[in-house]
Design a protein around this motif. Structure first.
Motif, PDB file in Angstrom:
ATOM      1  N   ILE A   5     -45.176 -53.452   4.241  1.00  0.00           N
ATOM      2  CA  ILE A   5     -45.202 -53.316   2.788  1.00  0.00           C
ATOM      3  C   ILE A   5     -44.119 -54.214   2.191  1.00  0.00           C
ATOM      4  CG2 ILE A   5     -45.082 -51.730   0.847  1.00  0.00           C
ATOM      5  CD1 ILE A   5     -45.743 -49.468   2.805  1.00  0.00           C
ATOM      6  N   HIS A   6     -44.508 -55.129   1.336  1.00  0.00           N
ATOM      7  CA  HIS A   6     -43.556 -56.091   0.763  1.00  0.00           C
ATOM      8  C   HIS A   6     -42.677 -55.441  -0.295  1.00  0.00           C
ATOM      9  CE1 HIS A   6     -45.416 -56.537  -3.228  1.00  0.00           C
ATOM     10  NE2 HIS A   6     -46.597 -56.564  -2.636  1.00  0.00           N
ATOM     11  N   GLY A   7     -41.550 -56.091  -0.559  1.00  0.00           N
ATOM     12  CA  GLY A   7     -40.660 -55.669  -1.624  1.00  0.00           C
ATOM     13  C   GLY A   7     -40.880 -56.465  -2.896  1.00  0.00           C
ATOM     14  N   GLY A   8     -39.909 -56.359  -3.813  1.00  0.00           N
ATOM     15  CA  GLY A   8     -40.005 -57.049  -5.089  1.00  0.00           C
ATOM     16  C   GLY A   8     -39.684 -56.161  -6.272  1.00  0.00           C
ATOM     17  N   SER A   9     -38.797 -55.178  -6.059  1.00  0.00           N
ATOM     18  CA  SER A   9     -38.336 -54.289  -7.130  1.00  0.00           C
ATOM     19  C   SER A   9     -39.468 -53.489  -7.772  1.00  0.00           C
ATOM     20  CB  SER A   9     -37.583 -55.083  -8.205  1.00  0.00           C
ATOM     21  OG  SER A   9     -36.436 -55.684  -7.665  1.00  0.00           O
ATOM     22  N   TRP A  10     -40.565 -53.300  -7.053  1.00  0.00           N
ATOM     23  CA  TRP A  10     -41.731 -52.551  -7.531  1.00  0.00           C
ATOM     24  C   TRP A  10     -42.451 -53.258  -8.675  1.00  0.00           C
ATOM     25  CZ3 TRP A  10     -36.957 -50.105  -6.803  1.00  0.00           C
ATOM     26  CH2 TRP A  10     -36.864 -49.277  -5.673  1.00  0.00           C
ATOM     27  N   THR A  11     -42.019 -54.465  -9.032  1.00  0.00           N
ATOM     28  CA  THR A  11     -42.623 -55.193 -10.148  1.00  0.00           C
ATOM     29  C   THR A  11     -43.181 -56.559  -9.748  1.00  0.00           C
ATOM     30  OG1 THR A  11     -40.485 -56.169 -10.765  1.00  0.00           O
ATOM     31  CG2 THR A  11     -41.098 -54.090 -11.838  1.00  0.00           C
ATOM     32  N   SER A  12     -42.962 -56.980  -8.520  1.00  0.00           N
ATOM     33  CA  SER A  12     -43.418 -58.305  -8.094  1.00  0.00           C
ATOM     34  C   SER A  12     -43.673 -58.292  -6.590  1.00  0.00           C
ATOM     35  CB  SER A  12     -42.376 -59.376  -8.449  1.00  0.00           C
ATOM     36  OG  SER A  12     -41.174 -59.171  -7.717  1.00  0.00           O
ATOM     37  N   GLY A  13     -44.153 -59.415  -6.082  1.00  0.00           N
ATOM     38  CA  GLY A  13     -44.390 -59.556  -4.647  1.00  0.00           C
ATOM     39  C   GLY A  13     -45.864 -59.665  -4.320  1.00  0.00           C
ATOM     40  N   ASN A  14     -46.136 -60.245  -3.155  1.00  0.00           N
ATOM     41  CA  ASN A  14     -47.511 -60.474  -2.731  1.00  0.00           C
ATOM     42  C   ASN A  14     -47.535 -60.646  -1.223  1.00  0.00           C
ATOM     43  OD1 ASN A  14     -50.057 -62.060  -2.148  1.00  0.00           O
ATOM     44  ND2 ASN A  14     -50.287 -61.794  -4.365  1.00  0.00           N
ATOM     45  N   LYS A  15     -48.539 -60.116  -0.582  1.00  0.00           N
ATOM     46  CA  LYS A  15     -48.671 -60.228   0.871  1.00  0.00           C
ATOM     47  C   LYS A  15     -48.694 -61.676   1.344  1.00  0.00           C
ATOM     48  CE  LYS A  15     -53.731 -59.872   0.593  1.00  0.00           C
ATOM     49  NZ  LYS A  15     -53.997 -61.319   0.749  1.00  0.00           N
ATOM     50  N   ASN A  16     -49.186 -62.593   0.496  1.00  0.00           N
ATOM     51  CA  ASN A  16     -49.326 -63.986   0.915  1.00  0.00           C
ATOM     52  C   ASN A  16     -47.989 -64.677   1.125  1.00  0.00           C
ATOM     53  OD1 ASN A  16     -52.126 -63.762   0.784  1.00  0.00           O
ATOM     54  ND2 ASN A  16     -52.164 -64.321  -1.385  1.00  0.00           N
ATOM     55  N   ILE A  17     -46.916 -64.104   0.591  1.00  0.00           N
ATOM     56  CA  ILE A  17     -45.590 -64.678   0.818  1.00  0.00           C
ATOM     57  C   ILE A  17     -45.148 -64.461   2.265  1.00  0.00           C
ATOM     58  CG2 ILE A  17     -43.150 -64.508   0.144  1.00  0.00           C
ATOM     59  CD1 ILE A  17     -44.067 -63.582  -2.608  1.00  0.00           C
ATOM     60  N   TYR A  18     -45.716 -63.463   2.933  1.00  0.00           N
ATOM     61  CA  TYR A  18     -45.182 -62.995   4.214  1.00  0.00           C
ATOM     62  C   TYR A  18     -46.126 -63.258   5.387  1.00  0.00           C
ATOM     63  CZ  TYR A  18     -42.084 -60.710   0.939  1.00  0.00           C
ATOM     64  OH  TYR A  18     -41.191 -60.478  -0.075  1.00  0.00           O
ATOM     65  N   THR A  19     -46.920 -64.321   5.277  1.00  0.00           N
ATOM     66  CA  THR A  19     -47.837 -64.632   6.373  1.00  0.00           C
ATOM     67  C   THR A  19     -47.097 -64.816   7.696  1.00  0.00           C
ATOM     68  OG1 THR A  19     -47.717 -66.986   5.818  1.00  0.00           O
ATOM     69  CG2 THR A  19     -49.508 -65.717   4.843  1.00  0.00           C
ATOM     70  N   PHE A  20     -45.861 -65.313   7.631  1.00  0.00           N
ATOM     71  CA  PHE A  20     -45.108 -65.559   8.862  1.00  0.00           C
ATOM     72  C   PHE A  20     -44.861 -64.261   9.625  1.00  0.00           C
ATOM     73  CE2 PHE A  20     -42.114 -65.084   5.380  1.00  0.00           C
ATOM     74  CZ  PHE A  20     -41.111 -64.265   5.879  1.00  0.00           C
ATOM     75  N   ILE A  21     -44.742 -63.130   8.923  1.00  0.00           N
ATOM     76  CA  ILE A  21     -44.553 -61.858   9.613  1.00  0.00           C
ATOM     77  C   ILE A  21     -45.822 -61.465  10.346  1.00  0.00           C
ATOM     78  CG2 ILE A  21     -44.135 -59.387   9.263  1.00  0.00           C
ATOM     79  CD1 ILE A  21     -42.275 -60.107   6.970  1.00  0.00           C
ATOM     80  N   GLY A  22     -46.968 -61.611   9.684  1.00  0.00           N
ATOM     81  CA  GLY A  22     -48.226 -61.303  10.357  1.00  0.00           C
ATOM     82  C   GLY A  22     -48.446 -62.157  11.588  1.00  0.00           C
ATOM     83  N   ARG A  23     -48.162 -63.460  11.470  1.00  0.00           N
ATOM     84  CA  ARG A  23     -48.356 -64.374  12.611  1.00  0.00           C
ATOM     85  C   ARG A  23     -47.414 -64.025  13.765  1.00  0.00           C
ATOM     86  NH1 ARG A  23     -53.305 -66.516  11.687  1.00  0.00           N
ATOM     87  NH2 ARG A  23     -53.383 -67.845   9.845  1.00  0.00           N
ATOM     88  N   ARG A  24     -46.166 -63.770  13.435  1.00  0.00           N
ATOM     89  CA  ARG A  24     -45.193 -63.477  14.492  1.00  0.00           C
ATOM     90  C   ARG A  24     -45.544 -62.178  15.222  1.00  0.00           C
ATOM     91  NH1 ARG A  24     -43.046 -68.143  15.974  1.00  0.00           N
ATOM     92  NH2 ARG A  24     -41.643 -69.077  14.428  1.00  0.00           N
ATOM     93  N   LEU A  25     -45.942 -61.168  14.481  1.00  0.00           N
ATOM     94  CA  LEU A  25     -46.295 -59.907  15.130  1.00  0.00           C
ATOM     95  C   LEU A  25     -47.520 -60.071  16.015  1.00  0.00           C
ATOM     96  CD1 LEU A  25     -45.660 -57.366  12.224  1.00  0.00           C
ATOM     97  CD2 LEU A  25     -44.402 -57.522  14.384  1.00  0.00           C
TER      98      LEU A  25
END
Length: 297
Positions: A75-95
């Motif tokens: 689950i991404h962060g962003g102060s509950w007002t911003s953020g998107n899963k697409n920013i964190y593709t590197f986490i999905g790939r690494r896992l």
């Protein structure tokens, strides 16, 4: 700077991620990404085609045990007002490269909705994961949650709030463990009552003005015996409110005789705590893989 959450401009995070994505194809080869899967029915009255979606990252090889790989819902962060899963593709790939099926989700953001609706979105994504992850190579009996910043607080709610899950299609809590990466929002009740730092009023945008909601959305008040294991990774230079609430959360877990490994990473500020997950052999992955029962590759 002593503010609570991710107050570094989102542009800094995005710029860093762009550099990381330049080498993503090398990381991508051992994994398969299924993009933009809806976890809420399109017929639902509150369906949001941009926010009620998730990505699944699967190892390309079938699990050697014939049952499935362990699963981590991030689950991404962003102060509950911003953020998107697409920013964190590197986490999905690494896992996925390390023998874990990763589920990265979007959820609705404030001010369109408040944190109770965001928590419900996360619970619905968890229910989708349990019901569908087998077809992506994951083991529905080994589902873990992970979050950074505001996402850490939402992940902690999934691990502690059985009533939230029952309301969203999960009669039993399937979470087998929770990985807290510099989590925010563990005790918003105390935080919003104190209002110690300049700019704190902005967090009433996602949490509203009702103290009973602040408490209901604070997982520290839901700690009880029998919870799944938690592991904490806290930046040595993070915001005092994050380190403080995380420490209190850990202490309450210990009072229920629940071990809660707690690692402080020297010199790390809040944003680098998630950016370091670009590197495969990062200390957080080492602890995560041990918790979920996957091996480094």
């Amino acid at each position: 700077m002593r503010r609570f959450l991710l107050l570094t401009p989102l542009a800094v995070l995005l710029a860093t991620v762009v550099v990381m994505l330049a080498t993503e194809y090398v990381v991508a080869r051992p994994s398969h990404r299924t993009k933009d899967v809806a976890y809420v029915a399109a017929s639902a009255p509150d369906f949001d085609k941009e926010r009620h979606i998730l990505d699944v990252y699967s190892p390309k090889k079938a699990a050697p045990n014939g049952v499935g790989y362990p699963v981590v819902l991030f689950i991404h962060g962003g102060s509950w007002t911003s953020g998107n899963k697409n920013i964190y593709t590197f986490i999905g790939r690494r896992l996925a490269k390390q023998g874990v099926v990763a589920v990265l989700i979007n959820y609705r953001l404030a001010p369109t909705v408040h944190v109770p609706e965001q928590a419900a979105d996360c619970a619905r994504a968890l229910a989708w994961t349990v019901n569908n992850i087998k077809q992506y190579g994951g083991d529905p009996a080994r589902v873990f949650v992970m979050g950074h910043s505001a996402g850490g607080g939402l992940a902690a709610l999934l691990a502690t709030d059985n009533e939230l899950l029952v309301r969203n299609g999960l009669p039993e809590n399937p979470v087998r463990g929770a990985i807290m990466n510099d989590p925010a929002g563990l005790d918003m009740y105390s935080y919003l009552k104190e209002m110690k730092y300049e700019g704190d009023a902005q967090y009433k945008v996602p949490f509203g003005n009702d103290p009973s909601v602040w408490k209901e959305m604070s997982p520290i008040y839901k700690i009880k015996p029998g919870l799944p294991p938690f592991i904490f990774y806290i930046g040595g230079e993070t915001y005092p409110s994050i380190s403080g609430s995380s420490g209190r959360f850990r202490d309450r877990l210990k009072a229920t005789e629940q071990p809660a490994p707690y690692t402080i990473i020297p010199g790390r500020h809040h944003v680098p705590m998630v950016l370091q997950l670009y590197w495969q052999h990062n200390i957080i992955y080492q602890g995560l893989l041990k918790l979920v029962g996957a091996g480094l590759k």
